[in-house]
Design a protein around this motif. Structure first.
Motif, PDB file in Angstrom:
ATOM      1  N   ILE A   1       0.849  -1.193   0.000  1.00 23.86           N
ATOM      2  CA  ILE A   1       0.000   0.000   0.000  1.00 23.86           C
ATOM      3  C   ILE A   1       0.885   1.245   0.000  1.00 23.86           C
ATOM      4  N   GLY A   2       0.648   2.142  -0.942  1.00 25.71           N
ATOM      5  CA  GLY A   2       1.339   3.421  -0.954  1.00 25.71           C
ATOM      6  C   GLY A   2       0.437   4.487  -0.363  1.00 25.71           C
ATOM      7  N   ILE A   3       0.941   5.221   0.624  1.00 26.49           N
ATOM      8  CA  ILE A   3       0.142   6.254   1.282  1.00 26.49           C
ATOM      9  C   ILE A   3       0.878   7.585   1.139  1.00 26.49           C
ATOM     10  N   ALA A   4       0.206   8.566   0.546  1.00 26.28           N
ATOM     11  CA  ALA A   4       0.814   9.883   0.327  1.00 26.28           C
ATOM     12  C   ALA A   4       0.023  10.930   1.098  1.00 26.28           C
ATOM     13  N   VAL A   5       0.706  11.682   1.953  1.00 23.35           N
ATOM     14  CA  VAL A   5       0.063  12.719   2.758  1.00 23.35           C
ATOM     15  C   VAL A   5       0.616  14.076   2.337  1.00 23.35           C
ATOM     16  N   TYR A   6      -0.256  15.092   2.305  1.00 26.52           N
ATOM     17  CA  TYR A   6       0.159  16.397   1.785  1.00 26.52           C
ATOM     18  C   TYR A   6       1.247  17.048   2.621  1.00 26.52           C
TER      19      TYR A   6
ATOM     20  N   LYS B   1       5.308  17.184   2.055  1.00 29.99           N
ATOM     21  CA  LYS B   1       5.900  18.420   2.574  1.00 29.99           C
ATOM     22  C   LYS B   1       5.323  19.673   1.921  1.00 29.99           C
ATOM     23  N   GLY B   2       4.040  19.597   1.570  1.00 32.29           N
ATOM     24  CA  GLY B   2       3.372  20.757   0.996  1.00 32.29           C
ATOM     25  C   GLY B   2       3.734  21.063  -0.437  1.00 32.29           C
ATOM     26  N   SER B   3       4.420  20.150  -1.115  1.00 31.07           N
ATOM     27  CA  SER B   3       4.850  20.361  -2.496  1.00 31.07           C
ATOM     28  C   SER B   3       4.178  19.357  -3.422  1.00 31.07           C
ATOM     29  N   GLN B   4       3.391  19.845  -4.396  1.00 31.85           N
ATOM     30  CA  GLN B   4       2.754  18.939  -5.339  1.00 31.85           C
ATOM     31  C   GLN B   4       3.797  18.247  -6.214  1.00 31.85           C
ATOM     32  N   LYS B   5       4.864  18.964  -6.547  1.00 31.65           N
ATOM     33  CA  LYS B   5       5.947  18.369  -7.349  1.00 31.65           C
ATOM     34  C   LYS B   5       6.560  17.182  -6.621  1.00 31.65           C
TER      35      LYS B   5
END
Length: 340
Positions: free
Chosen positions: A44-49, A85-89
């Motif tokens: 499972i990949g979990i991405a947090v803003y 870390k607040g970066s969409q890139k």
């Protein structure tokens, strides 16, 4: 009062603690499970803003805990949490990595909700189930359902209706004996400390907290409105500036989340004002420290953003999608109003 100050200091440390926790997080099956040829391991990949966000730190901690309860004989879930870390890139790179790793599902807390569709489509094209959480994408920030969700059978959103949280904030002030009109001049002077303008939650909490009061026939005067970007330090700074500049004209402080409300509470006390006596303060999230402040009267009210139910639902839906079970486009978890 000493207890409140201690709690405020503890809350102020949440972002730093969350940042440390959020750099990397991963679970792994036990040695016995890995050795078993019959054991099925799902990735499972979990991405947090941004793990600096106190609410998302709590949310993701609960995701971790709940996933770990689902490991059983023959089935294990290995998850990796990536901090955008607040970066969409930065987040796009992380999502590209998840795709290349061929993870079995992705749980995604977007950095930018308005630019999400290309990446959502890329994940869908890879055949990976996607569960969007907490930060809901919309078409140009409007009411229409998001094509990236409704056009993909393996994509869904799990969250709470931000409009409801704004309405509840307004109701907290509406239901006060004086409706927030401290000085009795027939109108309520307020400041609005807003979250990330990119976030639909910030937009709706700002809009509907005010609309609820206007719909009740309460006259309002907006003294100021500034972006605090969900941050404790900015909530403190904005409240301090406005209280120094506008003084008693500020009767109500609306904050789009509790972290900013905690900062505002410090500035309110420093300005010699007393919540519940000559000013009112409301937030959203129902962090433990804020619930205690509501109980002791140092905060007027907050609205529980039920991260436990939301996070558990997100995990359950991801697991269902991995198993090939049909999933819905949207799953809504109600807010809960917290008042004394």
């Amino acid at each position: 009062m000493k207890r409140v100050i201690a709690l405020l200091l503890a809350a102020a440390m949440l972002p730093a603690l969350a940042a440390c926790a959020g750099k990397s997080a991963q679970s792994a099956p036990s040695a016995a499970q890995s050795a078993s040829p019959e054991n099925k391991v799902y990735k499972i990949g979990i991405a947090v803003y941004d793990y600096h966000d106190a609410f998302m730190a709590l949310y993701m901690s609960e995701v971790e805990s709940y996933f770990n309860t689902l490991n059983e004989d023959g089935v294990s879930y290995v998850f990796t949490i990536a901090d955008g870390k607040g970066s969409q890139k930065e987040q796009n790179k992380q999502l590209e990595d998840f795709i290349s790793q061929k993870v079995d599902a992705i749980i995604l807390n977007l950095v930018e909700t308005s630019t999400a569709e290309p990446m959502i489509d890329k994940i869908a094209e890879a055949g990976i189930p996607l569960v969007l959480v907490n930060r809901e994408p919309r078409v140009n920030g409007e009411e229409e359902s998001y094509p990236g969700i409704v056009d993909n059978e393996k994509v869904c959103y799990v969250g709470a209706n931000a409009q409801q949280s704004g309405e509840m904030q307004g109701e907290i002030i509406r239901d006060l004996p004086n409706h927030g009109d401290v000085n009795g001049d027939g109108k309520v002077g307020y400041i609005m400390i807003e979250g990330d303008p990119e976030n639909l939650d910030a937009k709706y909490r700002t809009e509907y907290s005010v609309k609820t009061l206007l719909d009740a026939g309460i006259k309002l005067e907006k003294v100021d409105g500034r972006v605090g970007d969900w941050r404790y330090d900015l909530g403190k700074e904005i409240a301090a500036i406005d209280l120094a500049k506008h003084g008693d004209a500020v009767e109500v402080v609306f904050c789009n989340n509790d972290a900013m409300a905690l900062g505002a509470a410090v500035s309110i006390a420093a300005a010699g004002r007393t919540v519940g006596k000559d000013i009112y303060l409301v937030g959203v999230d129902a962090l433990d420290v804020c619930v205690e402040m509501v109980e002791n009267g140092s905060m007027t009210g907050t609205v529980r953003n039920d991260y436990i139910s939301q996070s558990h639902k997100a995990v359950d839906v991801a697991v269902a999608a991995i198993r090939g079970e049909p999933i819905e486009n949207y799953y809504w978890i109600d807010y809960v109003k917290i008042v004394k």
